[in-house]
Design a protein around this motif. Structure first.
Motif, PDB file in Angstrom:
ATOM      1  N   SER A  34      -1.588 -11.187 -10.002  1.00 30.20           N
ATOM      2  CA  SER A  34      -0.296 -10.758  -9.645  1.00 30.20           C
ATOM      3  C   SER A  34       0.590 -12.061  -9.166  1.00 30.20           C
ATOM      4  CB  SER A  34      -0.116  -9.560  -8.754  1.00 30.20           C
ATOM      5  OG  SER A  34       1.282  -9.237  -8.577  1.00 30.20           O
ATOM      6  N   LEU A  35      -0.013 -12.670  -8.194  1.00 26.93           N
ATOM      7  CA  LEU A  35       0.861 -13.718  -7.640  1.00 26.93           C
ATOM      8  C   LEU A  35       0.932 -14.814  -8.343  1.00 26.93           C
ATOM      9  CD1 LEU A  35      -0.502 -13.241  -4.021  1.00 26.93           C
ATOM     10  CD2 LEU A  35       1.967 -13.001  -4.595  1.00 26.93           C
ATOM     11  N   ARG A  36       0.014 -15.186  -9.340  1.00 25.55           N
ATOM     12  CA  ARG A  36      -0.003 -16.304 -10.094  1.00 25.55           C
ATOM     13  C   ARG A  36       1.239 -16.295 -11.173  1.00 25.55           C
ATOM     14  NH1 ARG A  36      -4.892 -15.605 -12.020  1.00 25.55           N
ATOM     15  NH2 ARG A  36      -5.890 -16.885 -10.608  1.00 25.55           N
ATOM     16  N   ARG A  37       1.422 -15.019 -11.542  1.00 31.23           N
ATOM     17  CA  ARG A  37       2.487 -14.502 -12.550  1.00 31.23           C
ATOM     18  C   ARG A  37       3.739 -14.438 -11.750  1.00 31.23           C
ATOM     19  NH1 ARG A  37      -0.973 -10.244 -13.989  1.00 31.23           N
ATOM     20  NH2 ARG A  37       0.263  -8.866 -12.857  1.00 31.23           N
ATOM     21  N   LYS A  38       3.861 -13.980 -10.457  1.00 31.98           N
ATOM     22  CA  LYS A  38       5.112 -13.886  -9.862  1.00 31.98           C
ATOM     23  C   LYS A  38       5.668 -15.209  -9.370  1.00 31.98           C
ATOM     24  CE  LYS A  38       5.607  -9.341  -8.538  1.00 31.98           C
ATOM     25  NZ  LYS A  38       6.091  -8.315  -7.227  1.00 31.98           N
ATOM     26  N   ARG A  60       0.436  -3.957  -2.252  1.00 31.58           N
ATOM     27  CA  ARG A  60       1.944  -3.947  -2.624  1.00 31.58           C
ATOM     28  C   ARG A  60       2.519  -4.805  -1.070  1.00 31.58           C
ATOM     29  NH1 ARG A  60       6.539  -1.925  -0.634  1.00 31.58           N
ATOM     30  NH2 ARG A  60       5.316  -0.530   0.974  1.00 31.58           N
ATOM     31  N   ARG A  61       2.194  -4.464  -0.069  1.00 36.40           N
ATOM     32  CA  ARG A  61       2.704  -5.036   1.062  1.00 36.40           C
ATOM     33  C   ARG A  61       2.171  -6.490   1.228  1.00 36.40           C
ATOM     34  NH1 ARG A  61       3.697  -1.174   6.107  1.00 36.40           N
ATOM     35  NH2 ARG A  61       4.158   0.817   5.076  1.00 36.40           N
ATOM     36  N   THR A  62       0.883  -6.918   0.866  1.00 37.44           N
ATOM     37  CA  THR A  62       0.478  -7.941   0.843  1.00 37.44           C
ATOM     38  C   THR A  62       1.037  -9.241  -0.348  1.00 37.44           C
ATOM     39  OG1 THR A  62      -1.567  -7.269   1.644  1.00 37.44           O
ATOM     40  CG2 THR A  62      -1.634  -9.635   0.862  1.00 37.44           C
ATOM     41  N   GLU A  63       1.336  -8.461  -1.301  1.00 37.54           N
ATOM     42  CA  GLU A  63       1.707  -9.105  -2.616  1.00 37.54           C
ATOM     43  C   GLU A  63       3.491  -9.471  -2.028  1.00 37.54           C
ATOM     44  OE1 GLU A  63       3.397  -7.275  -6.384  1.00 37.54           O
ATOM     45  OE2 GLU A  63       1.318  -7.921  -6.615  1.00 37.54           O
ATOM     46  N   GLN A  64       3.869  -8.561  -1.447  1.00 43.09           N
ATOM     47  CA  GLN A  64       5.446  -8.759  -1.098  1.00 43.09           C
ATOM     48  C   GLN A  64       5.458 -10.153   0.209  1.00 43.09           C
ATOM     49  OE1 GLN A  64       7.446  -5.646   1.074  1.00 43.09           O
ATOM     50  NE2 GLN A  64       9.263  -6.142   0.110  1.00 43.09           N
ATOM     51  N   LEU A  65       4.643  -9.862   0.856  1.00 40.77           N
ATOM     52  CA  LEU A  65       4.386 -11.043   2.011  1.00 40.77           C
ATOM     53  C   LEU A  65       4.301 -12.339   1.399  1.00 40.77           C
ATOM     54  CD1 LEU A  65       4.218 -11.993   4.907  1.00 40.77           C
ATOM     55  CD2 LEU A  65       1.877 -11.471   4.831  1.00 40.77           C
ATOM     56  N   LEU A  66       3.194 -12.481   0.668  1.00 43.33           N
ATOM     57  CA  LEU A  66       2.590 -13.893  -0.137  1.00 43.33           C
ATOM     58  C   LEU A  66       3.607 -14.423  -1.051  1.00 43.33           C
ATOM     59  CD1 LEU A  66      -1.153 -13.235  -0.262  1.00 43.33           C
ATOM     60  CD2 LEU A  66       0.006 -14.504   1.471  1.00 43.33           C
ATOM     61  N   SER A  67       4.343 -13.634  -1.752  1.00 42.34           N
ATOM     62  CA  SER A  67       5.237 -14.030  -2.628  1.00 42.34           C
ATOM     63  C   SER A  67       6.469 -14.545  -2.155  1.00 42.34           C
ATOM     64  CB  SER A  67       5.586 -12.839  -3.701  1.00 42.34           C
ATOM     65  OG  SER A  67       6.292 -11.688  -3.266  1.00 42.34           O
ATOM     66  N   PHE A  68       6.772 -14.039  -0.960  1.00 43.12           N
ATOM     67  CA  PHE A  68       7.864 -14.540  -0.084  1.00 43.12           C
ATOM     68  C   PHE A  68       7.396 -16.011   0.460  1.00 43.12           C
ATOM     69  CE2 PHE A  68       9.613 -15.118   4.180  1.00 43.12           C
ATOM     70  CZ  PHE A  68      10.791 -15.356   3.905  1.00 43.12           C
ATOM     71  N   HIS A  79     -17.749  -6.085  -2.835  1.00 48.12           N
ATOM     72  CA  HIS A  79     -17.007  -5.071  -3.427  1.00 48.12           C
ATOM     73  C   HIS A  79     -15.516  -5.216  -3.125  1.00 48.12           C
ATOM     74  CE1 HIS A  79     -21.362  -3.405  -2.680  1.00 48.12           C
ATOM     75  NE2 HIS A  79     -20.980  -3.218  -3.977  1.00 48.12           N
ATOM     76  N   ARG A  80     -14.967  -4.806  -1.775  1.00 43.68           N
ATOM     77  CA  ARG A  80     -13.611  -4.398  -1.686  1.00 43.68           C
ATOM     78  C   ARG A  80     -12.847  -5.835  -1.561  1.00 43.68           C
ATOM     79  NH1 ARG A  80     -14.829  -1.507   3.931  1.00 43.68           N
ATOM     80  NH2 ARG A  80     -16.682  -2.842   3.782  1.00 43.68           N
ATOM     81  N   SER A  81     -13.231  -6.906  -0.882  1.00 42.49           N
ATOM     82  CA  SER A  81     -12.560  -8.221  -0.889  1.00 42.49           C
ATOM     83  C   SER A  81     -12.556  -8.883  -2.415  1.00 42.49           C
ATOM     84  CB  SER A  81     -13.254  -9.064   0.016  1.00 42.49           C
ATOM     85  OG  SER A  81     -14.780  -9.270  -0.440  1.00 42.49           O
ATOM     86  N   VAL A  82     -13.459  -8.618  -3.312  1.00 42.95           N
ATOM     87  CA  VAL A  82     -13.565  -9.174  -4.523  1.00 42.95           C
ATOM     88  C   VAL A  82     -12.657  -8.698  -5.397  1.00 42.95           C
ATOM     89  CG1 VAL A  82     -14.975  -9.392  -6.691  1.00 42.95           C
ATOM     90  CG2 VAL A  82     -15.943  -9.926  -4.539  1.00 42.95           C
ATOM     91  N   VAL A  83     -12.431  -7.206  -5.403  1.00 44.69           N
ATOM     92  CA  VAL A  83     -11.471  -6.464  -6.154  1.00 44.69           C
ATOM     93  C   VAL A  83     -10.105  -6.888  -5.777  1.00 44.69           C
ATOM     94  CG1 VAL A  83     -10.503  -4.332  -6.671  1.00 44.69           C
ATOM     95  CG2 VAL A  83     -13.034  -4.523  -6.668  1.00 44.69           C
ATOM     96  N   LEU A  84      -9.710  -6.912  -4.334  1.00 44.39           N
ATOM     97  CA  LEU A  84      -8.379  -7.342  -4.109  1.00 44.39           C
ATOM     98  C   LEU A  84      -7.980  -8.562  -4.135  1.00 44.39           C
ATOM     99  CD1 LEU A  84      -8.388  -5.157  -0.879  1.00 44.39           C
ATOM    100  CD2 LEU A  84      -7.510  -4.530  -2.998  1.00 44.39           C
ATOM    101  N   THR A  85      -8.993  -9.721  -4.080  1.00 36.85           N
ATOM    102  CA  THR A  85      -8.684 -10.872  -4.305  1.00 36.85           C
ATOM    103  C   THR A  85      -8.454 -11.189  -5.948  1.00 36.85           C
ATOM    104  OG1 THR A  85     -10.233 -11.569  -2.695  1.00 36.85           O
ATOM    105  CG2 THR A  85      -9.994 -13.064  -4.508  1.00 36.85           C
ATOM    106  N   ASN A  86      -9.283 -10.538  -6.736  1.00 38.45           N
ATOM    107  CA  ASN A  86      -8.844 -10.563  -8.215  1.00 38.45           C
ATOM    108  C   ASN A  86      -7.645 -10.075  -8.507  1.00 38.45           C
ATOM    109  OD1 ASN A  86     -11.248 -11.803  -8.952  1.00 38.45           O
ATOM    110  ND2 ASN A  86     -12.188  -9.754  -9.282  1.00 38.45           N
ATOM    111  N   VAL A  87      -6.969  -8.795  -7.958  1.00 40.87           N
ATOM    112  CA  VAL A  87      -5.585  -8.219  -8.153  1.00 40.87           C
ATOM    113  C   VAL A  87      -4.634  -9.011  -7.614  1.00 40.87           C
ATOM    114  CG1 VAL A  87      -4.343  -6.178  -7.600  1.00 40.87           C
ATOM    115  CG2 VAL A  87      -6.642  -5.747  -8.247  1.00 40.87           C
ATOM    116  N   LEU A  88      -4.528  -9.134  -6.383  1.00 37.94           N
ATOM    117  CA  LEU A  88      -3.596 -10.147  -5.721  1.00 37.94           C
ATOM    118  C   LEU A  88      -3.373 -11.640  -6.387  1.00 37.94           C
ATOM    119  CD1 LEU A  88      -4.235  -9.387  -2.024  1.00 37.94           C
ATOM    120  CD2 LEU A  88      -2.115  -8.734  -3.407  1.00 37.94           C
TER     121      LEU A  88
END
Length: 354
Positions: free
Chosen positions: A290-294, A246-254, A278-287
């Motif tokens: 989401s940011l591609r759409r936003k 949530r916080r990273t998406e908010q920062l990068l979308s700005f 594991h962790r970095s792959v999941v979060l990279t995919n999710v972010l």
């Protein structure tokens, strides 16, 4: 030749469609006014650019490009061509038939031009080579006289006195963008990686997600990757992971649209965990999704280390000296100092990941 080289291959995106209108943009003006920036902006629009071209070669060069299927051409012509400048207007008249010829003339105040030359520590082209100018200001004044005929024929005239490099690039893109050609968008790349293999050297932003629980230690998940649904579910059930998203998406979308508006062409965001599987792959995919759409910006995803063996342990650069694991000097029971390996960050005492 300088700036845009006449030896470069035509850009792939410049391939014209059948019957595409032929357009030639001539970039000229005062030295230090931003001609190189303007030519680079034209290249970003798919123009094939040649800088510092003798005017006697203008028509042959344009015809050669068109014979090769290139219909958008940028030419840099200024006082650096020396005696060829006298034939500039005649050369441009020769290529006007059947073509849209635009002359972009760039200017700036004398004070601004002198300051820019002082900052770059380069001589004015007319203060060298026996042109008659002995001082920088003399060179600027003489240059204005020699470019008067081109200025009189200018289609677009821009004063760059108060423009930054990014402002000028943006203005050229807006004014000279061919019809039906979208302005180039900032290319964004998300890359997942493992810190133990080193950080991506081209990353603009780095995000460390090693604070999240590691699926490496969960039975049945170690051999999977972040592209597998069980690993994704395990990580996304963690409230800390959701809050990080949530916080990273908010920062990068700005930030991302503002980077693009500033004229940045490329942005690389690195997201790292210990092994990059594991962790970095999941979060990279999710972010990235989401940011591609936003933002509407093109985003590509690279999982640099996802295919590495899950059990390989290689210390990353920065762990100890010259990539070696950190060493802790402690006293043995006998009082003799001896080296003892200290588990690196995110590794267990048994040598596994943490």
């Amino acid at each position: 030749m300088s700036g845009a080289s006449g030896h470069q291959q035509p850009p792939a995106q410049a391939a014209p469609s059948e019957g595409a209108p032929r357009r030639v943009v001539v970039v000229t003006g005062l030295s230090g006014a931003g001609k190189s920036t303007a030519l680079h902006a034209l290249e970003d629009l798919g123009f094939f650019c040649v800088d510092n071209l003798p005017t006697s070669l203008v028509r042959p060069a344009v015809e050669a490009c068109e014979a090769g299927g290139i219909t958008r051409i940028g030419l840099g012509i200024d006082v650096r061509v020396g005696s060829f400048l006298a034939g500039a207007t005649a050369a441009l008249d020769q290529i006007r038939v059947g073509r849209d010829v635009v002359i972009l003339f760039l200017d700036a105040s004398d004070e601004t031009l002198l300051r820019r030359f002082s900052e770059t520590r380069r001589p004015h082209p007319l203060t060298t080579g026996g042109s008659g100018a002995i001082a920088m200001l003399d060179g600027v004044l003489l240059e204005r006289e020699r470019l008067a005929s081109l200025r009189a024929r200018a289609t677009i005239e821009l004063d760059t006195t108060r423009l930054s490099t990014h402002d000028l690039r943006r203005l050229v893109l807006e004014r000279l963008r061919p019809a039906k050609v979208d302005l180039p968008l900032m290319s964004t790349r998300f890359i997942s990686f493992g810190y133990k293999y080193g950080i991506p050297l081209d990353a603009d932003l780095l995000l460390d997600v090693r604070f999240l629980d590691n699926p490496y230690f969960v039975h049945g998940l170690r051999e999977l990757t972040g592209n597998d649904e069980p690993v994704r579910d395990y990580i996304l059930k963690n409230p800390d992971a959701l809050e990080f998203i949530r916080r990273t998406e908010q920062l990068l979308s700005f930030c991302m649209p503002r980077y693009a508006n500033e004229g940045k062409s490329y942005l690389t965001v690195g997201i790292g965990c210990t092994g990059g599987r594991h962790r970095s792959v999941v979060l990279t995919n999710v972010l990235s999704d989401s940011l591609r759409r936003k933002t509407g910006l093109p985003i590509t995803v690279v999982h640099r280390d996802v295919a590495r063996p899950s059990g390989s342990i290689v210390p990353s650069v920065g762990e100890g000296s010259a990539g070696a694991p950190s060493v802790d000097l402690r006293l043995t029971p006998s009082g003799v100092s001896a080296p003892e390996s200290r588990p690196a960050s995110d590794k267990s005492a048994t040598g596994g990941e943490r």
